[in-house]
Design an enzyme around this catalytic site. Structure first.
Site, mmCIF file in Angstrom:
data_model
loop_
_atom_site.group_PDB
_atom_site.id
_atom_site.type_symbol
_atom_site.label_atom_id
_atom_site.label_comp_id
_atom_site.label_asym_id
_atom_site.label_seq_id
_atom_site.Cartn_x
_atom_site.Cartn_y
_atom_site.Cartn_z
ATOM 1 N N ASN A 123 -2.265 -3.332 12.471
ATOM 2 C CA ASN A 123 -1.748 -2.689 11.263
ATOM 3 C C ASN A 123 -2.335 -1.292 11.180
ATOM 4 O OD1 ASN A 123 -0.476 -2.722 8.443
ATOM 5 N ND2 ASN A 123 -2.599 -2.183 7.993
ATOM 6 N N ASP A 161 -5.796 10.257 -8.723
ATOM 7 C CA ASP A 161 -4.873 9.544 -7.843
ATOM 8 C C ASP A 161 -3.441 10.042 -7.953
ATOM 9 O OD1 ASP A 161 -4.070 7.454 -6.030
ATOM 10 O OD2 ASP A 161 -5.788 6.327 -6.765
ATOM 11 N N TRP A 169 -9.121 -0.858 0.261
ATOM 12 C CA TRP A 169 -8.120 -1.870 0.576
ATOM 13 C C TRP A 169 -7.719 -2.595 -0.697
ATOM 14 C CZ3 TRP A 169 -11.396 -3.609 5.297
ATOM 15 C CH2 TRP A 169 -10.941 -2.941 6.447
ATOM 16 N N GLU A 190 3.129 -0.082 12.704
ATOM 17 C CA GLU A 190 3.506 1.269 12.303
ATOM 18 C C GLU A 190 3.703 2.231 13.475
ATOM 19 O OE1 GLU A 190 2.187 -0.901 8.850
ATOM 20 O OE2 GLU A 190 1.329 -0.673 10.857
ATOM 21 N N TYR A 220 -5.328 4.380 3.588
ATOM 22 C CA TYR A 220 -6.208 3.960 2.502
ATOM 23 C C TYR A 220 -7.306 5.012 2.345
ATOM 24 C CZ TYR A 220 -4.156 -0.319 4.467
ATOM 25 O OH TYR A 220 -3.298 -1.252 5.004
ATOM 26 N N ARG A 221 -7.411 5.562 1.175
ATOM 27 C CA ARG A 221 -8.401 6.620 0.962
ATOM 28 C C ARG A 221 -9.812 6.107 1.257
ATOM 29 N NH1 ARG A 221 -7.589 5.765 -5.379
ATOM 30 N NH2 ARG A 221 -9.579 4.772 -5.892
#
Length: 587
Positions: A168, A284, A186, A234, A172-173
């Protein structure tokens, strides 16, 4: 397509879409100020060659306009992506030799689908391990004044399922806590989190690699809502879009394959037996700060990079930001798949003001009563669409631009019959719901109504001026009234709605706080939807007016602690204003 980030930057520069910033600039807030000005004005990508105290340049705005995002994905316009996927879905042999031969030209669409493994890679020109690893050398941004620290914002986080071995890649920051430690954001529904939980159950560490840069299509692919299918991940999508395989090389200290043409790769692990680290706050994509929360800790064992590496970055915050165009790319790519499941969908759109999960417009081919509700309900069950709070359905107007589609829906809307309320999962980062990740849902059926549905709604009038002491600003469109109020007490909007719904022209009442311009549809819809939990803040008043209470909620109204908007301080803006003018980013 582009072999690597360097090729893409050369193309942007050739087209006049990249500006080199040679002045010394700080990664703490100052790059945000300049990048935000570029995003809001449709300006160029910015390459900061001299980031104070850091060893590498930083580039931001790789996807800063719809046209730039399309080019990064190998097309001239984002709408072309749907046609490419549609051709792929049509790969069905008709039967016999003639059918098989007719299909051969279409197989070119699959060129590049499968990654290619290589033994040497530019990203491993420099290999640092142990004490030599220092994230402080990288120009990791502190994006907003109240952020908990610097955050890696454009990572491709690579993990492998501890049970099945499936890969995967997610974005994710990662908040940086030290030279070799970050948080790993996560969230509950993310595949990376599932891999982590499996590793926890098995009592083992989860190896992680984080790629930065490469062909810009790789960064997009890490954001794509790809369905979990065996053998597909991906970098398969990236290879399909770029028309040639993604080259992968074995990482140096973890058993993972990483992009050979990346700029940097961070290698390491997450240990599920360790206590979580407190991550945040962070300004965000919602436009608001998300609060400090516990997340796993990522330990670096190696840092590899090109000798001439460039650090890619982005910022998120009050829209529009460049993530809006990544969202639109996914919208186009996955439209044909949505139409396979729900064939009456003509088109759909996630307006930037809805920050992906707050608002979806969908246009349907209307054939029977109740079809608008059927399509909207189906969309809410498709993958990451489950997080959507408000779905607006039309049958005689395209879903884009977003506010124009909403006005078209209101023409056919009688709220007492054409609105459905429900509940379901939502984005964990959404601050408005009463519970984290669980929100009300709202469907507006703005299709042309058939006789079985009560027949067409009358043409809406334009609401008149509101002489109410709580209203500090107002604006009206046919059937829609938007007002701004100074919120001072619980129940205030309910009282106001009772008064304003007396005007029979009001079919949709939008209520915002006084700081928002109600004359700006995009700003208005962003604010109202960001602050809305339909289970608490949406209702039909007087049997005819749908009310959306988009004001900040008070503790007495059952709200969780309400966040602040991610905004830069005046000192930073003043400090960067001369350079912004020099770069042509403001008047």
């Amino acid at each position: 397509m582009f072999r690597n980030l360097g090729e893409y930057l050369k193309e942007l520069e050739r087209r006049g879409e990249l500006v080199r910033v040679r002045d010394e600039v700080s990664a703490e807030l100052e790059i945000t100020a300049l990048a935000d000005a570029a995003f809001k004005s449709g300006g160029p990508a910015l390459l900061f060659e001299n980031v104070r105290g850091r060893d590498f340049p930083l580039v931001i705005g790789l996807y800063g306009t719809p046209e730039r995002t399309a080019r990064a994905l190998g097309v001239e316009k984002l709408d072309e992506l749907a046609a490419r996927v549609q051709r792929l879905l049509e790969l069905k042999p008709a039967g016999g030799l003639a059918g098989a031969l007719a299909m051969l030209p279409k197989l070119g669409e699959l060129k590049g689908l499968f990654p290619k493994k290589v033994r040497r890679a530019p990203v491993q020109e420099v290999v640092l391990t142990g004490e030599a690893v220092d994230l402080g050398r990288l120009p990791v941004q502190t994006c907003w004044p109240a952020d908990g620290g610097p955050f890696v914002t454009l990572p491709q986080v690579i993990t492998r399922d501890p049970e099945t071995g499936e890969y995967n890649v997610g974005m994710y920051r990662m908040q940086v806590f030290g030279p070799r430690t970050t948080a790993m954001h996560w969230q509950l529904y993310k595949t990376g989190r599932k891999h982590f939980e499996k590793a926890r159950a098995l009592g083992r560490r989860l190896e992680v690699a984080v790629a930065l840069g490469g062909d810009p299509v790789l960064g997009y692919a890490a954001t794509a809502p790809l369905p979990e299918l065996p053998g597909l991940y991906e970098y398969h999508l990236a290879g399909f879009l770029r028309g040639r395989p993604v080259e992968l090389v074995k990482a140096k200290t973890v058993d993972l394959w990483v992009p050979a043409e990346a700029e940097f790769v961070l290698e390491g692990y997450v240990d599920p037996t360790e206590p979580f680290v407190t991550e945040g706050p962070f300004g965000d994509h919602t436009g608001f700060y998300t609060p400090p929360s516990p997340y796993p800790r990522f330990h670096l064992t190696a840092l590899t990079h090109r000798r001439d590496a460039v650090y890619p970055s982005t910022i998120v915050g009050p829209p529009p930001m460049e993530d809006a165009w990544l969202i639109e790319a996914s919208e186009r790519i996955f439209l044909p798949a949505a139409q396979l499941v729900i064939p009456e969908i003509r088109d759909y759109h996630m307006p930037p003001a809805g920050v992906a999960h707050n608002w979806v417009n969908v246009e349907v081919e209307k054939e029977y009563a109740g079809q608008g509700f059927k399509v909207a309900s189906g969309l809410l069950g498709l993958g990451q669409m489950m997080s959507t709070k408000v779905v607006v359905v039309t049958s005689d107007a395209p879903p884009k631009p977003g506010f124009a589609a909403l006005l078209a829906a209101v023409r056919h809307l009688r709220p007492e019959r054409d609105v459905i309320f429900g509940k379901g999962p939502t984005d964990e980062l959404d601050h408005a719901p009463l519970a984290v990740g669980f929100s009300g849902k709202l469907i507006l059926d703005g299709t042309v109504k058939l006789a079985a549905e009560g027949g067409p709604a009358p043409k809406p009038g334009r609401p008149g001026p509101v002489p109410h002491p709580d209203v500090v600003a107002q604006h009206a469109w046919p059937g829609v009234l938007a007002v701004a109020v100074e919120k001072t007490r619980p129940g205030q909007v309910r009282e106001l709605a009772r008064a304003l719904a007396a005007d029979p022209a009001v079919r949709l009442l939008l209520v915002a706080d006084a700081e928002i311009s109600v004359k700006d549809p995009d700003a208005l819809m962003w604010w109202v939807l960001a602050n809305l939990d339909p289970a608490r803040d949406a209702w039909v008043e007087a049997g005819r007016a749908l009310v959306l209470d988009g004001t900040r909620k008070l503790p007495e109204e059952g709200a969780r602690p309400w966040p602040e908007v991610a905004r830069l301080d005046e000192a930073t803006l003043e400090r960067t204003r001369p350079l912004a003018r020099e770069l042509g980013l403001e008047g």
